[in-house]
Design a protein around this motif. Sequence first.
Motif, mmCIF file in Angstrom:
data_model
loop_
_atom_site.group_PDB
_atom_site.id
_atom_site.type_symbol
_atom_site.label_atom_id
_atom_site.label_comp_id
_atom_site.label_asym_id
_atom_site.label_seq_id
_atom_site.Cartn_x
_atom_site.Cartn_y
_atom_site.Cartn_z
ATOM 1 N N GLN A 139 0.826 -1.208 0.000
ATOM 2 C CA GLN A 139 0.000 0.000 0.000
ATOM 3 C C GLN A 139 0.865 1.265 0.000
ATOM 4 N N HIS A 140 1.968 1.220 0.764
ATOM 5 C CA HIS A 140 2.876 2.374 0.760
ATOM 6 C C HIS A 140 3.448 2.608 -0.633
ATOM 7 N N ARG A 141 3.810 1.527 -1.296
ATOM 8 C CA ARG A 141 4.386 1.672 -2.647
ATOM 9 C C ARG A 141 3.349 2.213 -3.626
ATOM 10 N N ILE A 142 2.119 1.672 -3.537
ATOM 11 C CA ILE A 142 1.060 2.133 -4.440
ATOM 12 C C ILE A 142 0.767 3.612 -4.176
ATOM 13 N N TYR A 143 0.777 3.986 -2.900
ATOM 14 C CA TYR A 143 0.514 5.390 -2.578
ATOM 15 C C TYR A 143 1.588 6.298 -3.160
ATOM 16 N N ALA A 144 2.847 5.847 -3.143
ATOM 17 C CA ALA A 144 3.929 6.650 -3.710
ATOM 18 C C ALA A 144 3.655 6.962 -5.177
ATOM 19 N N MET A 145 3.040 6.015 -5.919
ATOM 20 C CA MET A 145 2.710 6.252 -7.330
ATOM 21 C C MET A 145 1.453 7.116 -7.455
ATOM 22 N N SER A 146 0.430 6.775 -6.609
ATOM 23 C CA SER A 146 -0.832 7.513 -6.752
ATOM 24 C C SER A 146 -0.649 8.989 -6.415
ATOM 25 N N MET B 155 9.445 17.882 -7.435
ATOM 26 C CA MET B 155 9.857 16.992 -6.343
ATOM 27 C C MET B 155 9.939 17.735 -5.012
ATOM 28 N N ALA B 156 10.071 19.054 -5.034
ATOM 29 C CA ALA B 156 10.153 19.818 -3.789
ATOM 30 C C ALA B 156 8.817 19.810 -3.042
ATOM 31 N N THR B 157 7.712 19.589 -3.741
ATOM 32 C CA THR B 157 6.403 19.478 -3.071
ATOM 33 C C THR B 157 5.999 18.019 -2.884
ATOM 34 N N TYR B 158 6.459 17.151 -3.790
ATOM 35 C CA TYR B 158 6.063 15.729 -3.729
ATOM 36 C C TYR B 158 6.737 14.997 -2.567
ATOM 37 N N ILE B 159 8.050 15.163 -2.433
ATOM 38 C CA ILE B 159 8.802 14.386 -1.425
ATOM 39 C C ILE B 159 8.344 14.704 -0.004
ATOM 40 N N PRO B 160 8.182 15.962 0.408
ATOM 41 C CA PRO B 160 7.709 16.222 1.788
ATOM 42 C C PRO B 160 6.359 15.574 2.093
ATOM 43 N N GLU B 161 5.436 15.602 1.111
ATOM 44 C CA GLU B 161 4.123 15.011 1.381
ATOM 45 C C GLU B 161 4.221 13.493 1.515
ATOM 46 N N LEU B 162 5.083 12.839 0.693
ATOM 47 C CA LEU B 162 5.296 11.392 0.790
ATOM 48 C C LEU B 162 5.894 11.030 2.150
ATOM 49 N N VAL B 163 6.895 11.787 2.596
ATOM 50 C CA VAL B 163 7.549 11.530 3.888
ATOM 51 C C VAL B 163 6.567 11.740 5.038
ATOM 52 N N GLN B 164 5.728 12.783 4.934
ATOM 53 C CA GLN B 164 4.748 13.040 5.991
ATOM 54 C C GLN B 164 3.770 11.874 6.135
ATOM 55 N N THR B 165 3.382 11.293 4.992
ATOM 56 C CA THR B 165 2.471 10.143 5.021
ATOM 57 C C THR B 165 3.124 8.950 5.716
#
Length: 757
Positions: free
Chosen positions: A585-592, A609-619
Amino acid sequence: MKRCVFIILILSGAGIVRGQDETHNISRLEANNLLKSLNQKNVDTVRIDQLLRLALFNILKPGEQKADLDSAGLFIKKAESISGRVKSPAIWGYMALVKANFYRENGQKEQGKKFAEKAVALLKNTSDKYHLGSAYLELAHHYEFNDPKQVGEKMHLVERAVTALEYSKHTELKAYSLQFLADLYSTQSLDAKALPIIKRAIEAYQSIHYKKLQGAYHVYSALCYDLSDYENALTYELKALKVAEELKDSVMIGTIYNGLGMISDSIHDRENAKKYYKLALENAQRRHDLPAIGYILQNIVIDYDYLNQNKEALNFINSLPERDSLSNLKGTVVSFAFLVVYSRLNQPVKAEFYIDKLQKYIDLNHPTPLRVSRLYARFVRYYTDTHQFTKAKFYLKKVDSIDRAVNDHFTITWDYVLKAKLDSAQGNYKAALFNLSKFNTLHDSLLNETKSRQLKQIQVIYETEKRLNEIKLKDQNIRLLNQNSEIQSTNLLHAQHTKNWIFAGSCMLLIIAGLLYWQGAIRKKNNVTITQKNKLLQHLLTEKEWLLKEVHHRVKNNLHTVICLLESQARYLEDDALAAIENSQHRIYAMSLIHQKLYQSDDIKTINMATYIPELVQTLENSFDTAGRIEFKLNVEPVNLSLSHAIPLGLIINEAVTNSIKYAFPNNKKGEISISMKENEKQIILELADDGIGMPQIDHDTEPESLGLRLIKGLGEDIDAEISFYVDNGTLIVISFKPDLLNDPEHFLKSSTETLI
C-alpha cells in the motif's frame, strides 16, 4: 500395602528424578564465547541476554561455590544497569527468573519465591513461553511435594509449565516438565493421569535423541509396578539401569536396584530380589544414605526369611561394616532384622533382647501407627511360635486396635492370619477356621477391588490418550484451516486490488477516448484558423497527442507495476500477511501521489519533487507513528521530473525511508533521517541517510535477498541511475541520474519527430 511400598520407592528417588535434567545449563565453551562477545558492541537487549545467560551458568554449575554465586551476582547487576533503557516485560521477566534462581541457590528462599512470582506475572502477557515455563517450574520448587497442603499448588504450577511449553521449540525442557508432572501425579496415587504424561515425556526426549532417560524410565516402571504390569515395570527398570550404568549415574543406580528388587519380590523371584537389594545397599552405604540403608536392609532380611535361609541371614547381618550411618541403625532396623533371624533360629533369649530394644525405640521415638503395628505383628508371631499366648494376645489386641483406627484394609485382612495362627497354636481350631475364612473373604474382596481399580485406571488411561490424540488432531486441523483461510484472504485481497486498478484504468481509457474525440472536433471546427498560428497549434497538437499516448502507456505500465509488486511481495509472505499488504500500500501510494500532483498541476507532464517528497515523507511518518522519536530533515531543490523518473524515484524513497523507520532504530531508539535532492547541468543527485545501527554490507555483484533492496536496484536501472550504499554510523544511499529529456522541449520535439518519421 503395595501402594505404601510404591510411594516409598518413588520418594526414595524423587529428588534424583526431579533434579536430574532440570538445569539445561550451557557448556563451559559457550560461556567462554559469551564472555568474549561482551567486548563487542551490541544492542541493549542482546547484551542483557548475554549477561543473564552467564549469570545462570554460574548459578546452575554443579556444586555450591561462593565464587560462582559472586560472579552470577555481578552479571545480574550489570544487566540491571542496562535494563533501565529497555522497556520490555519479557526482558524484565527473564531477569526476575534469573534472580529467583540466584536467591534460591544462595539459601534465601523467601526472596527466591518473591522473584519467581514476579517472573510469572511479567512473562504471562508476553510471547516468551520458554521463560514463562521456566518461571512456573522455578516457583514450583518453593512448594513441598510431601506436604499435603502444598503439593496441590506444586502440581498446579507444573501443569501450567507444561501448558506454556506445549508448543515451545525447547523440547528438552518441555519433556522435563512432563516428567516432573508425572512424578508428582504418581506420588499422589494419580497413576491414570501420570502414565500418559510420562509416555509423552519419553517420546519428547527420544525425538531429540536425548540420552539421560534413566529418570523417565524409572518413573514409567514405578507406574507400571503399581498397576501390577510387572512385565513392563521390569522392562523399563532394566532400561533405566542400562542408561544409568552407561552414564555412570551412581545415585540413580541405587534407586533402580531397589526398584528391581521390589519388582522381583512381586513376581516371587526372591533370589534375584535379594541380589538387587544387596547392590542397592552397597550403593546406599557409599552415599551414607541412612533412610535407604534401613529400608533396603529390612527387605533383604525378609527375603532371607521367605527363603528360610536364617543362618545365611545372620551371617549377612554380622558381615555388615560397623561404621558410619549403619551403626546408628542398630537400635531400629538392625534390631528388627535380628528379631526375625533369632526367632527363626529358635534362640528366644536373643530374640526377646531385640523385642525389648524395639519396644524402647517405640516408647522413645513414637513412629507412625502403621510402623508400630507391623513391629507388634512380628512380636505376635514370635510369642505365638514360642507358645507365650498371653503376650501374643496382648500385642495382637494392640495390632487390631491400631489397624482399625488407621482403617488400613490390607493390614486388617492379614491380622486375621495372625489370629488364626494363635487360635491354632492354642488348639482352638474352630476359631482358627473362622478367622481363616474371614481372611479369605476379605482377601478376595481386596483382590476384586484392586482388579476393579486397575481396570478403571486402564480405562481412564485409554480415554486420556484418546482425548489427547483427538486434541492433537483438532489442533492440526485448526492450524490447516487457518493457513487455508489466510491464503484465501490474501488471494481475495490481491484480486480486489487488481479489479480496482483495472476499473480505474478502464475509466481513464474512456476519458482519453473522450479527449481524443473532443480534440478531433476542435480540429474540424478551427479549420479557418489564421495561418500565422498554424505552427504554434501544430506544436501544441503534437505535444498533446504525445502526452495522451504517454498517459495511456503509463496507466497500463502502472497497473502492471501494481500486479508485479503484489506478486513479488507474496513470495515473501510467511507469518504476517497484513504487514506485506501494508508495504504494498505504501508503494502504491507513492505512485498515486504522483498522479494526484500531476492532475492538480497546470503542467501535466512534470512533477515538482520539492512538493512531492515532503508530502510522501509526511504520510510515512504518520503511518508508522514516529512523532517524537525520529526527526526528518529535507533539503529538496525544485526539480521537475516526468512520470518515467518520478514514479521510480518515489518508490525508491518509499523503500529507503520505510526500511530506516523499521530497522535502523530498534527498541524505540531516537534518530534522524535526512533526504536531499540537487540538480546541476549534467545530473541529479538524490541522497537518503539515517544515523541508525546501519544495514548489513551489500555485495554489489550478487542479487540481494531483501525485496526492498531488489526494488531499489531494479528501479534505479529503469532510469539508468547509479546507486551506491555506504554503512558507517548509519546508512547512506546515493542515487545519481541524468536530467529528464522531457524537460528539454527542443530535444523532446526533435526526438519525437525522428520517431514519427
